[in-house]
Design a protein around this motif. Structure first.
Motif, PDB file in Angstrom:
ATOM      1  N   ARG A   1       0.836  -1.203   0.000  1.00 13.61           N
ATOM      2  CA  ARG A   1       0.000   0.000   0.000  1.00 13.61           C
ATOM      3  C   ARG A   1       0.870   1.251   0.000  1.00 13.61           C
ATOM      4  NH1 ARG A   1      -3.489  -2.105   5.056  1.00 13.61           N
ATOM      5  NH2 ARG A   1      -1.319  -2.073   5.806  1.00 13.61           N
TER       6      ARG A   1
ATOM      7  N   ARG B   1       1.654  -1.995  -8.694  1.00 14.97           N
ATOM      8  CA  ARG B   1       0.986  -1.735  -7.418  1.00 14.97           C
ATOM      9  C   ARG B   1       0.726  -0.239  -7.208  1.00 14.97           C
ATOM     10  NH1 ARG B   1       1.284  -5.803  -3.247  1.00 14.97           N
ATOM     11  NH2 ARG B   1       2.189  -7.739  -4.028  1.00 14.97           N
TER      12      ARG B   1
ATOM     13  N   GLN C   1      -3.028   2.191  -7.522  1.00 11.55           N
ATOM     14  CA  GLN C   1      -3.488   3.083  -6.453  1.00 11.55           C
ATOM     15  C   GLN C   1      -3.500   4.540  -6.909  1.00 11.55           C
ATOM     16  OE1 GLN C   1      -1.810   1.828  -2.404  1.00 11.55           O
ATOM     17  NE2 GLN C   1      -0.696   0.440  -3.788  1.00 11.55           N
TER      18      GLN C   1
END
Length: 284
Positions: A137, A169, A173
């Motif tokens: 994240r 990743r 996001q």
């Protein structure tokens, strides 16, 4: 391009000034420039006074200060190197560019120190201490830095600067580059860099719209430094420096810094270059 603040800066600055296209440079906070073993392992090499002198003598060329903060460059000196780079830059109101990747200090310690206009290059450098946490994240510090005006640059170098997993990743996001660059060196052509259009095409593969890819390579990049305010645009009256590219459909293989491959369906190819209103000779 970065130049060291020692005795060799004047010849290098002269080369930049004499180039046919506009060229500018960043001063490496280490007085030695890049050296084997890491120029900031000995923090005394980060000489604020010398760096300020180099900037002052070459204001027509120097746009900012560069600090490479990777573990194999700065070791545990990364935060102090950044502090000294900022100290050198402050009197001239120029930005600091940091090179990240596998640093000793985590991004949550580094990113909050950056100011509006500062630049993070190699933004998708993988762990340890990347912009993503252990679960993949995005750290809130990265989005907070962007909100206050810190610039995030792709920086497709040849070693340890990105892998496909990091790009995937982060972009899922919504964390895309503000600017795209090649971090060009003598190994680039025979590595996964190849050329600038090839690097741009990697983001087409991940779904970045063509217009945004072009902006990252032109107008966004030009806005980072006041010296390039009139560049990166085809507006009437702008300097006639134009890269002409062709977007081709097909099957194209792209390589990251760890020899990982991905296949894209589109690639940009250079067709012609116009410099100062004149077409330049084709590259050999």
């Amino acid at each position: 391009m970065s130049i060291k603040p020692g005795a060799t800066i004047l010849p290098r600055a002269s080369i930049v000034s004499a180039a046919s296209q506009i060229g500018r440079a960043l001063v490496n906070i280490a007085r030695t420039g890049i050296v084997p073993g890491g120029e900031l392992m000995d923090i005394t090499r980060a000489d604020v006074s010398l760096a300020r002198g180099a900037i002052a003598r070459n204001r027509d060329v120097v746009l900012g200060v560069k600090a490479r903060l990777s573990e194999n460059v700065a070791g545990s000196n990364d935060l102090e190197a950044l502090r000294r780079a900022q100290e050198a830059a402050a009197p001239f109101n120029v930005p600091v560019m940091i090179h990240i990747g596998q640093s000793v200090s985590p991004m949550r310690a580094i990113l909050p120190l950056l100011k509006r206009g500062d630049i993070v290059t190699h933004m998708y450098a993988p762990p340890p201490n990347s912009i993503l946490d252990k679960d993949g994240r995005l750290f809130p510090d990265a989005t907070a830095a962007r909100r206050r005006g810190v610039i995030f640059d792709f920086g497709n170098g040849t070693l340890d600067h990105f892998n496909w997993d990091m790009v995937e990743r982060a972009t899922k996001q919504g964390f895309w580059p503000d600017t795209i660059s090649t971090d060009w060196n003598v190994m680039s052509r025979t590595s996964g860099v190849v050329d600038f259009p090839n690097v741009m095409s990697k983001f087409l593969m991940f779904g970045m719209p063509l217009g945004q890819v072009i902006a990252c390579a032109t107008v966004n990049a030009a806005r980072v430094f006041p010296a390039f305010d009139d560049r990166g645009t085809l507006n009437v009256g702008a300097p006639a420096d134009v890269a002409v590219m062709e977007l081709r459909d097909g099957t194209f293989e792209f390589v990251d810094n760890y020899k990982g491959t991905r296949t894209g369906r589109q690639r940009l190819f250079p067709i012609a270059t116009v410099l100062n209103g004149k077409r330049t000779p084709a590259r050999a």
